[in-house]
Design a protein around this motif. Structure first.
Motif, mmCIF file in Angstrom:
data_model
loop_
_atom_site.group_PDB
_atom_site.id
_atom_site.type_symbol
_atom_site.label_atom_id
_atom_site.label_comp_id
_atom_site.label_asym_id
_atom_site.label_seq_id
_atom_site.Cartn_x
_atom_site.Cartn_y
_atom_site.Cartn_z
ATOM 1 N N ILE A 23 31.509 -74.187 78.003
ATOM 2 C CA ILE A 23 31.898 -75.548 77.641
ATOM 3 C C ILE A 23 31.712 -75.777 76.140
ATOM 4 O O ILE A 23 32.586 -76.357 75.468
ATOM 5 N N PHE A 24 30.579 -75.300 75.601
ATOM 6 C CA PHE A 24 30.333 -75.487 74.179
ATOM 7 C C PHE A 24 31.380 -74.763 73.335
ATOM 8 O O PHE A 24 31.915 -75.317 72.370
ATOM 9 N N ILE A 25 31.677 -73.532 73.693
ATOM 10 C CA ILE A 25 32.663 -72.758 72.934
ATOM 11 C C ILE A 25 34.044 -73.381 73.060
ATOM 12 O O ILE A 25 34.803 -73.458 72.082
ATOM 13 N N GLY A 26 34.390 -73.849 74.258
ATOM 14 C CA GLY A 26 35.677 -74.501 74.454
ATOM 15 C C GLY A 26 35.825 -75.760 73.620
ATOM 16 O O GLY A 26 36.880 -76.015 73.025
ATOM 17 N N ALA A 27 34.763 -76.565 73.561
ATOM 18 C CA ALA A 27 34.800 -77.779 72.743
ATOM 19 C C ALA A 27 34.938 -77.429 71.261
ATOM 20 O O ALA A 27 35.670 -78.095 70.510
ATOM 21 N N PHE A 28 34.261 -76.373 70.840
ATOM 22 C CA PHE A 28 34.359 -75.936 69.437
ATOM 23 C C PHE A 28 35.786 -75.496 69.112
ATOM 24 O O PHE A 28 36.335 -75.866 68.067
ATOM 25 N N LEU A 29 36.411 -74.722 69.997
ATOM 26 C CA LEU A 29 37.778 -74.272 69.759
ATOM 27 C C LEU A 29 38.748 -75.444 69.732
ATOM 28 O O LEU A 29 39.658 -75.493 68.897
ATOM 29 N N ALA A 30 38.578 -76.400 70.657
ATOM 30 C CA ALA A 30 39.467 -77.557 70.687
ATOM 31 C C ALA A 30 39.377 -78.359 69.395
ATOM 32 O O ALA A 30 40.396 -78.760 68.820
ATOM 33 N N ALA A 31 38.155 -78.575 68.909
ATOM 34 C CA ALA A 31 37.984 -79.323 67.667
ATOM 35 C C ALA A 31 38.577 -78.564 66.482
ATOM 36 O O ALA A 31 39.199 -79.151 65.594
ATOM 37 N N THR A 32 38.401 -77.243 66.478
ATOM 38 C CA THR A 32 38.922 -76.434 65.373
ATOM 39 C C THR A 32 40.444 -76.464 65.342
ATOM 40 O O THR A 32 41.065 -76.649 64.286
ATOM 41 N N LEU A 33 41.078 -76.275 66.487
ATOM 42 C CA LEU A 33 42.541 -76.281 66.541
ATOM 43 C C LEU A 33 43.112 -77.647 66.202
ATOM 44 O O LEU A 33 44.134 -77.749 65.505
ATOM 45 N N ALA A 35 41.746 -79.931 64.241
ATOM 46 C CA ALA A 35 41.619 -80.138 62.801
ATOM 47 C C ALA A 35 42.635 -79.301 62.024
ATOM 48 O O ALA A 35 43.201 -79.757 61.027
ATOM 49 N N PHE A 36 42.887 -78.084 62.491
ATOM 50 C CA PHE A 36 43.775 -77.168 61.769
ATOM 51 C C PHE A 36 45.217 -77.652 61.801
ATOM 52 O O PHE A 36 45.897 -77.690 60.766
ATOM 53 N N PHE A 37 45.708 -78.025 62.982
ATOM 54 C CA PHE A 37 47.131 -78.341 63.119
ATOM 55 C C PHE A 37 47.440 -79.823 62.944
ATOM 56 O O PHE A 37 48.546 -80.178 62.528
ATOM 57 N N VAL A 39 44.871 -82.641 61.854
ATOM 58 C CA VAL A 39 44.209 -83.360 60.767
ATOM 59 C C VAL A 39 44.661 -82.818 59.410
ATOM 60 O O VAL A 39 45.031 -83.573 58.512
ATOM 61 N N ASP A 40 44.650 -81.485 59.260
ATOM 62 C CA ASP A 40 45.039 -80.884 57.988
ATOM 63 C C ASP A 40 46.510 -80.511 57.937
ATOM 64 O O ASP A 40 46.965 -79.956 56.928
ATOM 65 N N THR A 41 47.258 -80.779 58.979
ATOM 66 C CA THR A 41 48.717 -80.575 59.031
ATOM 67 C C THR A 41 49.126 -79.253 58.387
ATOM 68 O O THR A 41 49.761 -79.230 57.342
ATOM 69 N N PHE A 42 48.745 -78.164 59.053
ATOM 70 C CA PHE A 42 48.947 -76.834 58.486
ATOM 71 C C PHE A 42 50.397 -76.578 58.097
ATOM 72 O O PHE A 42 50.693 -76.117 56.992
ATOM 73 N N PHE A 43 51.338 -76.866 58.988
ATOM 74 C CA PHE A 43 52.732 -76.550 58.704
ATOM 75 C C PHE A 43 53.302 -77.450 57.613
ATOM 76 O O PHE A 43 54.154 -77.025 56.830
ATOM 77 N N ALA A 44 52.835 -78.683 57.527
ATOM 78 C CA ALA A 44 53.323 -79.575 56.470
ATOM 79 C C ALA A 44 52.836 -79.103 55.103
ATOM 80 O O ALA A 44 53.526 -79.268 54.100
ATOM 81 N N ARG A 45 51.635 -78.509 55.045
ATOM 82 C CA ARG A 45 51.131 -77.974 53.775
ATOM 83 C C ARG A 45 52.005 -76.834 53.290
ATOM 84 O O ARG A 45 52.264 -76.683 52.098
ATOM 85 N N GLY A 46 52.451 -75.982 54.205
ATOM 86 C CA GLY A 46 53.325 -74.871 53.842
ATOM 87 C C GLY A 46 52.653 -73.776 53.048
ATOM 88 O O GLY A 46 53.324 -72.997 52.380
ATOM 89 N N ILE A 47 51.321 -73.698 53.095
ATOM 90 C CA ILE A 47 50.579 -72.718 52.296
ATOM 91 C C ILE A 47 49.954 -71.693 53.229
ATOM 92 O O ILE A 47 49.351 -72.033 54.255
ATOM 93 N N ALA A 48 50.083 -70.429 52.858
ATOM 94 C CA ALA A 48 49.588 -69.340 53.698
ATOM 95 C C ALA A 48 48.112 -69.068 53.396
ATOM 96 O O ALA A 48 47.754 -68.068 52.787
ATOM 97 N N ASP A 49 47.258 -69.983 53.809
ATOM 98 C CA ASP A 49 45.823 -69.760 53.727
ATOM 99 C C ASP A 49 45.168 -70.404 54.949
ATOM 100 O O ASP A 49 45.829 -71.088 55.731
ATOM 101 N N VAL A 50 43.879 -70.153 55.113
ATOM 102 C CA VAL A 50 43.160 -70.696 56.273
ATOM 103 C C VAL A 50 42.083 -71.672 55.816
ATOM 104 O O VAL A 50 41.056 -71.822 56.480
ATOM 105 N N ARG A 51 42.327 -72.313 54.698
ATOM 106 C CA ARG A 51 41.362 -73.298 54.219
ATOM 107 C C ARG A 51 41.108 -74.396 55.250
ATOM 108 O O ARG A 51 39.957 -74.824 55.416
#
Length: 975
Positions: A23-33, A35-37, A39-51
């Motif tokens: 459960i803890f790992i699942g919650a961590f992955l959900a929050a990470t994904l 934020a990545f897609f 909150v930080d709008t990865f595709f809108a940034r258009g930059i090939a990094d994992v910041r």
């Protein structure tokens, strides 16, 4: 070690025996994904990094580690198993390390399940794996520190919730103490100390791909401190309050205290050791380049670098000061003691502040600053002075930083490319100070200057000119150490080394008419030859010692790579206006201030006026941006500059940007009196059509209700006129596109080459559109193509897609011998003289000669876009793509460096300076990759859960041994 691993295995078995870890790992992955897609709008940034993956890791890790450690000791104490555990033949330190490794193992599993994100980015763009490895290393180190804190807090209570909350509070305090939310309210010096203590601020350095010894020591000592406190806490549980145990209690407490003090002392001792670090980035972005080290190693005199940094400054600038200071110290070390480094706060040194204001023109900048009690506007300094001899350069905060607005409303301020800014400024100061002796010493071969002159036919105003030249030449020869020779040649003398015909064949030199109304001719040419390369030196019409010395110094520096070059920049007048549909004047949409500022970083830049029919002799490369309204004199000046061995860069096609009077948007209008006919004479044709490419940079459109700014948003649309050129469309072996990840050419036209004309020249097509691009022809009667999209008629791109697709050349570079466009035509001066014959005129009597052939060293770069360097276009690009527009500027810088054979700074300019961009992705493809990561994370959890379940089902219960008569022996009990 065996005992530690046994404890670790036991703890992992307890985690995998329930769903808690899953459960803890699942919650961590959900929050990470999320934020990545999102909150930080990865595709809108258009930059090939994992910041975006690591940006929020310090906060997410607090809750993950707190959840994993909350039960480690508190549950043992609550259930009564702690006493049994502490009586086992295992030391307290081994018990603590075993539980610590178990927590880290689970954190490593959680981080490993995020590897799908960098793998996805690497498939969609050119990912630099150095920062990725640094980010994961920083996450593990941060988790280790948090785990040490969590274990200690868990050992202080038998309540898991209390342990969880206390761990979050303490870890959060270590994170917040170095964050801007705290450091904003203190001065720079105190804020720097707080950032050194903060766990999150230390994380940022390793995350970017730089492993600093100081950061490693910080995390290791923080972890060791709390693990030692954990051991002390466990030992304290068995202490009595009697006097007999007092020495033991004091001894253990003193031991732990000494360990803590030593760990803190190690951090204080290591704080000045800024050079002990490993740069893991692919291009060594954060390490001094060989070019910088070479320039610093060649310093002949002391170089002063003085940093002016106010203690009370803007909170977003304060965190950058330590990085700047550390970098400057690396410069000082690399110089071998030739750099004198000073870091001062002008508020504490009024004399240095007065000197900065009066001598160097450094003025404070009004910035918003805050302390504990108020927010105010302060005059702060964020400037660097570089002084070498009598030359000085100043970098202020606008030269050093770049600002990016995030989608969450916050602002990211970071250093732009510190090494490039510093090295180019140092180079400019150093080479601006070079003496002629140093210039001559740098020549790759001896120099030979020849004056071709016919003394018997010289006009009266040039009678003393040969002696003037010789006076200057003799002075230079005295400094040359035998590396410079001079001779005077009369082409009309019998036995001359070169006759008039031979001068014409070798250098394209023709006799000069003495006056407008005379047929008498003469020769007065200076030709400088170094090795096999020769250039005609233009000393101007008014011959004086100063003009001759300036022309010769400039010519020598052209043959000396590494010396400061001078760029002549021609742009249309910026005060021109357009008229709207009501006949009202409105400001032009074309300006090129950014181009001028960027070129100034490396070169001397001067605006040139071609109206006199010539380019100043000290110009090393001529840059023509959007040439229009040009006269014959202007074109003659360009032609003759190229014929004399010059280098010309042209950014042009048949159209320029203008307001659309009907829609209020943008439109194109035809350019009048451009440079197309001149280029055609050299076998280069810029077509009137425009290239449209499905691989393009989006166009920002404002949507929402007018007048309601909160409802208005910037929306991206596919815009085929913004041709996005990636590595597969570049001549990657050419220095012109050195390390550029992408370039966008806006409203670009094909640049076609006449193969016959250019057969003997070195031709490089260094930019091409994608193979799926097509052509938009001009509208009826030669009007410009329509650039306004219509998505109702053409839903995909807003424009009709052409049936024929191809990869079109958009930029070419040509080196070789050119033939003058005025070879068989009268020069503009001759035309004007014939029109004004017999009339009184104030024009000079001497007609400039026409050089009909250029040497092999002449270079011509043609880029088929008028607007790709326009400030307005940069603003449009910045709204969606951040600093991606800088690639266009770096292309121009590369072109200037190639044209002047001055490529020293190419490597530094491209290192990490521009964003690595994603390949073009449609909305459907973006959704696919996002969903693929969600599915990968879910499947990973399913596999992990299945493995845990399978282990539980196959776990065999402990076999019970029946009691034996007489009891068990001591050896059996111990076994």
């Amino acid at each position: 070690m065996k005992e530690i691993l046994a404890v670790t295995r036991k703890e992992l078995e307890e985690y995998t025996g329930s769903l808690m870890a899953l459960i803890f790992i699942g919650a961590f992955l959900a929050a990470t994904l999320f934020a990545f897609f999102w909150v930080d709008t990865f595709f809108a940034r258009g930059i090939a990094d994992v910041r975006p993956l690591f940006r929020r890791m310090p906060v997410l890790m607090i809750f993950l580690v707190a959840a994993l450690t909350m039960r480690q000791w508190s549950e043992e104490e609550r259930s009564g198993t702690l006493e049994t555990l502490l009586t086992l033949p295992v030391s307290f330190a081994q018990l603590v390390m075993g539980k610590f490794l178990a927590v880290l193992a689970l954190v490593a599993v959680a981080l490993a399940l995020t590897l799908f994100l960098p793998l996805t980015v690497s498939l969609l763009g050119n990912l630099d794996w150095g920062p990725v490895l640094g980010g994961y290393l920083a996450s593990i180190l941060l988790a280790a520190a948090y785990a040490g804190i969590g274990l200690f807090m868990s050992s202080r209570t038998d309540n898991q919730i209390v342990a969880l909350i206390s761990t979050v509070l303490v870890c959060g305090a270590f994170y917040l103490v170095g964050s801007s939310g705290v450091t904003d309210f203190v001065g720079q010096n105190v804020g720097e100390i707080l950032r050194a203590i903060g766990a999150g601020s230390r994380f940022e350095s390793i995350e970017r791909g730089v492993v600093d010894l100081r950061d490693l020591l910080y995390y290791l000592t923080l972890t060791g401190l709390f693990l030692a406190l954990n051991v002390l806490s466990l030992q304290a549980k068995g202490w009595s309050e009697g006097e007999r145990t007092w020495p033991k209690r004091v001894g253990v407490t003193l031991t732990v205290s000494l360990i803590a003090l030593n760990l803190m002392f190690v951090n204080v001792w290591a704080y000045p050791l800024h050079g002990l670090r490993l740069d893991m980035t692919e291009e060594g972005t954060y390490s001094l380049s060989p070019t910088t080290k070479s320039i610093l190693g060649d310093l002949e005199e002391p170089l002063l670098i003085r940093g002016y940094f106010s203690a009370k400054t803007h909170p977003l600038l304060a965190p950058l000061v330590p990085t700047v200071r550390d970098t400057l110290r690396e410069y000082q070390i690399a110089s071998g003691g030739q750099i004198e480094l000073e870091i001062i706060d002008p508020a504490e040194n009024p004399e240095k502040e007065a000197e900065a204001n009066d001598v160097y023109g450094i003025q404070p900048t009004p910035l918003q600053a805050a302390d504990r009690y108020e927010t105010s506007i302060v005059n702060a300094y964020f400037d660097i002075l570089i002084q070498y001899g009598d030359q000085s350069q100043v970098l202020n905060f606008q030269d050093l930083i770049e600002v990016e607005s995030r989608r969450d409303g916050t602002t990211d301020v970071r250093l732009r490319n510190l090494e490039y800014d510093l090295t180019s400024a140092i180079r400019k100061a150093v080479y601006g100070f070079q003496s002629m002796e140093a210039v001559l010493a740098s020549l790759e071969a001896p120099a030979e200057l020849t004056l071709y002159v016919t003394p018997d036919t010289l006009p009266e105003h040039l009678t003393d000119a040969p002696e003037t030249v010789e006076e200057v030449v003799n002075e230079i020869m005295g400094q040359s150490g035998g590396e410079f020779t001079y001779q005077r040649v009369n082409p009309d003398a019998s036995g001359s080394e070169l006759t008039r015909d031979e001068l014409y064949e070798q250098y394209g030199l023709q006799p000069i008419r003495a006056s407008l109304f005379s047929e008498e001719t003469y020769y007065f040419y200076l030709v400088l030859k170094v090795g096999d390369e020769a250039r005609v030196v233009d000393v101007g019409e008014e011959i004086s010692e100063a003009s001759v010395r300036t022309a010769l110094e400039s010519a020598f520096k052209r043959f000396s790579p590494g010396f400061l070059q001078e760029v002549g920049l021609w742009t249309p007048p910026q005060d021109s206006t357009e008229e709207d549909m009501l006949g009202q004047a409105q400001q032009s949409l074309s300006s090129w201030n950014t181009v001028r500022e960027v070129l100034n970083q490396e070169y001397r830049v001067r605006d040139v006026d071609l109206g006199e029919g010539k380019v100043p002799g000290n110009v090393d490369v001529l840059v023509l941006v959007a040439p229009q309204q040009m006269t014959d004199r202007d074109r003659f000046a360009v032609d003759q500059y190229l014929m004399r061995g010059g280098s010309v860069i042209v950014a042009a096609n048949d159209y320029t940007l203008t307001p659309d009077q009907m829609s209020g948007g943008l439109a194109l209008r035809p350019i009048e009196d451009g440079i197309g006919d001149l280029l055609a004479e050299y076998g280069i044709t810029v077509e009137p059509s425009l290239v449209m490419d499905p691989q393009n940079e989006p166009f920002p459109v404002v949507v929402g209700q007018e007048g309601q700014s909160q409802a208005q948003q910037i929306q991206a649309i596919d815009y085929p006129f913004f041709v996005d050129i990636r590595a597969d469309g570049m001549a990657t072996e050419s220095a012109l596109v050195s390390n550029l990840p992408a370039v966008t050419l806006n409203w670009a036209s094909p640049v076609m080459m006449d193969e016959t004309e250019n057969a003997e020249r070195d031709v490089t097509v260094f930019l091409r559109s994608s193979p799926d691009s097509w052509i938009q022809e001009p509208s009826g009667e030669g009007g410009p193509p329509n650039i306004q999209p219509n998505f109702e008629m053409y839903p995909q791109y807003g424009f009709p897609r052409g049936e024929e697709t191809d990869s079109y050349p958009l930029a070419v570079a040509v080196q070789g011998a050119f033939e003058s466009a005025f070879k068989d035509e009268p020069s503009p001066f001759e035309v004007e003289s014939s029109e004004e014959e017999g009339e009184e005129t104030s024009r000079p009597e001497t007609i400039p000669p026409t050089v009909e052939f250029s040497p092999q060293a002449s270079r011509l770069v043609v880029i088929g876009s008028t607007e790709f360097l326009n400030d307005v276009v940069f603003d449009l690009s910045y709204r969606l793509s951040g600093d991606r527009y800088l690639n266009n500027l770096r292309l121009l810088q590369n072109a200037v460096a190639w044209s002047t054979e001055d490529t020293d700074l190419l490597e530094i300019r491209a290192r990490g300076a521009s964003a690595r961009v994603l390949r073009p992705l449609g909305e459907g493809e973006q959704s696919f990759w996002e969903a693929a990561n969600y599915v990968a994370a879910l499947l990973s959890l399913v596999v992990l859960g299945s493995a845990m379940s399978h282990r539980r089902r196959n776990e065999k219960p402990m076999e019970l041994i029946p009691p034996q008569s007489g009891g068990m022996s001591r050896e059996e009990v111990q076994a």
